[in-house]
Structures are given as C-alpha cells and as structure tokens.
Design a protein around this motif. Structure first.
Motif, PDB file in Angstrom:
ATOM      1  N   ASP A  81     -11.592   2.956  -8.427  1.00 52.65           N
ATOM      2  CA  ASP A  81     -12.274   2.188  -8.539  1.00 52.65           C
ATOM      3  C   ASP A  81     -11.172   0.815  -8.797  1.00 52.65           C
ATOM      4  O   ASP A  81     -12.238   0.004  -7.778  1.00 52.65           O
ATOM      5  CB  ASP A  81     -12.154   2.350  -9.918  1.00 52.65           C
ATOM      6  CG  ASP A  81     -13.196   2.744 -11.358  1.00 52.65           C
ATOM      7  OD1 ASP A  81     -14.370   3.015 -10.442  1.00 52.65           O
ATOM      8  OD2 ASP A  81     -12.392   2.951 -12.067  1.00 52.65           O
ATOM      9  N   TYR A  82      -9.679   1.130  -8.286  1.00 54.39           N
ATOM     10  CA  TYR A  82      -9.340  -0.230  -7.754  1.00 54.39           C
ATOM     11  C   TYR A  82      -9.438  -0.036  -6.292  1.00 54.39           C
ATOM     12  O   TYR A  82      -9.561  -0.881  -6.101  1.00 54.39           O
ATOM     13  CB  TYR A  82      -7.875   0.539  -8.346  1.00 54.39           C
ATOM     14  CG  TYR A  82      -6.479  -0.382  -7.033  1.00 54.39           C
ATOM     15  CD1 TYR A  82      -6.156  -2.088  -7.401  1.00 54.39           C
ATOM     16  CD2 TYR A  82      -6.070  -0.260  -6.002  1.00 54.39           C
ATOM     17  CE1 TYR A  82      -5.611  -2.493  -6.834  1.00 54.39           C
ATOM     18  CE2 TYR A  82      -5.552  -0.839  -5.472  1.00 54.39           C
ATOM     19  CZ  TYR A  82      -5.077  -2.268  -5.434  1.00 54.39           C
ATOM     20  OH  TYR A  82      -4.302  -3.048  -4.781  1.00 54.39           O
ATOM     21  N   MET A  83      -9.413   1.480  -5.654  1.00 55.08           N
ATOM     22  CA  MET A  83      -9.787   0.981  -4.144  1.00 55.08           C
ATOM     23  C   MET A  83     -11.343   0.603  -4.390  1.00 55.08           C
ATOM     24  O   MET A  83     -11.505  -0.376  -2.894  1.00 55.08           O
ATOM     25  CB  MET A  83     -10.378   2.517  -3.740  1.00 55.08           C
ATOM     26  CG  MET A  83      -8.680   2.723  -3.425  1.00 55.08           C
ATOM     27  SD  MET A  83      -7.194   2.015  -2.401  1.00 55.08           S
ATOM     28  CE  MET A  83      -6.106   3.075  -2.750  1.00 55.08           C
ATOM     29  N   ILE A  84     -12.444   0.935  -4.851  1.00 56.22           N
ATOM     30  CA  ILE A  84     -13.596   0.356  -5.023  1.00 56.22           C
ATOM     31  C   ILE A  84     -13.395  -0.632  -4.560  1.00 56.22           C
ATOM     32  O   ILE A  84     -14.043  -1.605  -4.159  1.00 56.22           O
ATOM     33  CB  ILE A  84     -15.050   1.072  -5.110  1.00 56.22           C
ATOM     34  CG1 ILE A  84     -14.795   2.594  -4.959  1.00 56.22           C
ATOM     35  CG2 ILE A  84     -15.955   0.404  -5.360  1.00 56.22           C
ATOM     36  CD1 ILE A  84     -15.301   3.546  -6.074  1.00 56.22           C
ATOM     37  N   ASP A  85     -12.741  -1.543  -5.760  1.00 55.21           N
ATOM     38  CA  ASP A  85     -13.234  -3.352  -5.847  1.00 55.21           C
ATOM     39  C   ASP A  85     -12.517  -3.720  -4.634  1.00 55.21           C
ATOM     40  O   ASP A  85     -12.377  -5.176  -4.569  1.00 55.21           O
ATOM     41  CB  ASP A  85     -12.553  -3.285  -6.896  1.00 55.21           C
ATOM     42  CG  ASP A  85     -12.188  -2.998  -8.539  1.00 55.21           C
ATOM     43  OD1 ASP A  85     -14.151  -2.625  -8.837  1.00 55.21           O
ATOM     44  OD2 ASP A  85     -11.856  -3.076  -9.258  1.00 55.21           O
ATOM     45  N   ARG A  86     -11.283  -2.950  -4.305  1.00 56.02           N
ATOM     46  CA  ARG A  86     -10.758  -3.871  -2.626  1.00 56.02           C
ATOM     47  C   ARG A  86     -11.167  -4.013  -1.894  1.00 56.02           C
ATOM     48  O   ARG A  86     -11.618  -4.194  -0.881  1.00 56.02           O
ATOM     49  CB  ARG A  86      -9.979  -3.505  -3.067  1.00 56.02           C
ATOM     50  CG  ARG A  86      -8.534  -3.838  -1.566  1.00 56.02           C
ATOM     51  CD  ARG A  86      -7.317  -4.601  -2.167  1.00 56.02           C
ATOM     52  NE  ARG A  86      -7.054  -5.016  -3.053  1.00 56.02           N
ATOM     53  CZ  ARG A  86      -5.568  -5.469  -2.752  1.00 56.02           C
ATOM     54  NH1 ARG A  86      -4.997  -5.337  -2.034  1.00 56.02           N
ATOM     55  NH2 ARG A  86      -5.488  -5.680  -4.410  1.00 56.02           N
ATOM     56  N   TYR A  87     -12.311  -2.092  -1.636  1.00 54.74           N
ATOM     57  CA  TYR A  87     -12.478  -1.938  -0.315  1.00 54.74           C
ATOM     58  C   TYR A  87     -13.706  -1.854  -0.241  1.00 54.74           C
ATOM     59  O   TYR A  87     -14.861  -1.367   1.051  1.00 54.74           O
ATOM     60  CB  TYR A  87     -11.973  -1.102   0.018  1.00 54.74           C
ATOM     61  CG  TYR A  87     -10.527  -0.734   0.939  1.00 54.74           C
ATOM     62  CD1 TYR A  87      -9.959  -1.855   1.856  1.00 54.74           C
ATOM     63  CD2 TYR A  87      -9.189  -0.500  -0.175  1.00 54.74           C
ATOM     64  CE1 TYR A  87      -9.158  -2.106   2.294  1.00 54.74           C
ATOM     65  CE2 TYR A  87      -8.423  -1.075   0.243  1.00 54.74           C
ATOM     66  CZ  TYR A  87      -8.010  -1.441   1.269  1.00 54.74           C
ATOM     67  OH  TYR A  87      -6.591  -2.180   1.815  1.00 54.74           O
ATOM     68  N   GLY A  88     -14.953  -1.526  -1.894  1.00 58.82           N
ATOM     69  CA  GLY A  88     -16.229  -1.761  -1.216  1.00 58.82           C
ATOM     70  C   GLY A  88     -16.656  -0.143  -1.891  1.00 58.82           C
ATOM     71  O   GLY A  88     -15.470   0.854  -1.538  1.00 58.82           O
ATOM     72  N   TYR A  89     -18.001   0.335  -1.694  1.00 59.47           N
ATOM     73  CA  TYR A  89     -17.810   1.201  -2.342  1.00 59.47           C
ATOM     74  C   TYR A  89     -17.882   2.109  -0.711  1.00 59.47           C
ATOM     75  O   TYR A  89     -18.027   3.556  -1.041  1.00 59.47           O
ATOM     76  CB  TYR A  89     -19.466   1.468  -2.283  1.00 59.47           C
ATOM     77  CG  TYR A  89     -19.425   1.331  -4.255  1.00 59.47           C
ATOM     78  CD1 TYR A  89     -19.466   1.737  -4.713  1.00 59.47           C
ATOM     79  CD2 TYR A  89     -20.691  -0.222  -3.603  1.00 59.47           C
ATOM     80  CE1 TYR A  89     -19.499   1.602  -6.670  1.00 59.47           C
ATOM     81  CE2 TYR A  89     -21.060  -0.488  -4.892  1.00 59.47           C
ATOM     82  CZ  TYR A  89     -19.977   0.408  -6.048  1.00 59.47           C
ATOM     83  OH  TYR A  89     -20.390  -0.567  -7.760  1.00 59.47           O
TER      84      TYR A  89
END
Length: 153
Positions: A81-89
């Motif tokens: 979730d952290y990575m998706i928030d930062r870099y997108g899906y």
C-alpha cells in the motif's frame, strides 16, 4: 585460460554473496517477507522487471525502503500500500480492478465490435439490389436519344 575462468567465477560468486549479505535482518521472517516483496514489486524504470532483479537506481532505492519498512514491522500489505500510494498501481504486478482498468480492457473491445458492425451494415446496404423500373428505362432511352442527336449536330 582455466585460471582466468576460475578467477572470474570466484569474483562473480563473491559479488553475488556480497549482494545477499548486504541486507541484515533481525529474523528469518523479515528476510522472507523482504524477498517476497522485492519479487512482487515492479521497477518503475525497468517497466517489466521486479526490484529484486533490477540494477536501476530507483530499484535500489525501493529495495532500501522495503528493507526499512520490513524492519519497522510493517506487514506485506502495508508495504505494498505504501508503494502504491507513492508510485501508483503500476509498481505492483497484481493491480486491482478499478474503473480506469475496466475502461482500458473494455474500450478496445467495444471499438472492434462497433467497427465490425459498421462494416456489416455498410456491406448489406451496398449489396441491396435496386430494382430497375420502367420509368428508369424510359429515362435512359431519352438520354441516349438526346446524346445521339447532339453527336449528329
């Protein structure tokens, strides 16, 4: 030549071991979670390579951030979730189905269906034979007669 190959393989194995030893974990569970996450997260620069295999600088930064988050005790889902928030899906190999992804899958299919329907309708209209009426025959005869008169003049 044999000595050269042995030396080369020694240095390659040392580099591989150095890469593995570079990350220190408090327990085996953290190491397993780190390995799973780095294989599941995609490198934003490399497009279709996970961050475990990528040599890009951004992949190294992502691995380092995953390491920090794992050591903080974050779960696999929290790190993703952290990575998706930062870099997108895009950063995750298994993105969720959203209205935007549905449009990406459905729109091309709709365009093909509409195009095929347009072609079928157009072909049917072109294939409909028009009947030749007696008034059409009379008009043709008149035009031919007029054309002959003009040629004789």
């Amino acid at each position: 030549m044999r000595f050269f190959l042995l030396t080369l393989s020694f240095f390659i194995s040392m580099a591989a071991n150095a890469e593995l030893d570079r990350y220190q974990f408090d327990n085996n569970e953290q190491a397993v979670r780190f390995e799973e996450l780095t294989k599941e997260l995609r490198c934003p620069k490399c497009q279709n390579q996970n961050i475990a295999d990528s040599d890009a600088v951004v992949a190294k930064d992502l691995r380092d951030k995953v390491l920090v988050l794992v050591k903080e005790g974050k779960t696999k889902d929290e790190v993703i979730d952290y990575m998706i928030d930062r870099y997108g899906y895009f950063v995750h190999y298994d993105p969720p189905v959203t209205p935007a992804t549905l449009v990406l899958w459905v729109l091309p299919v709709l365009i093909v269906i509409i195009g095929f329907g347009f072609i079928v309708i157009r072909q049917r209209k072109a294939s409909v034979k028009q009947t030749w009426s007696s008034s059409d025959e009379a008009l043709l005869a008149k035009l031919i007669a007029d054309n002959k008169r003009q040629e004789q003049s």
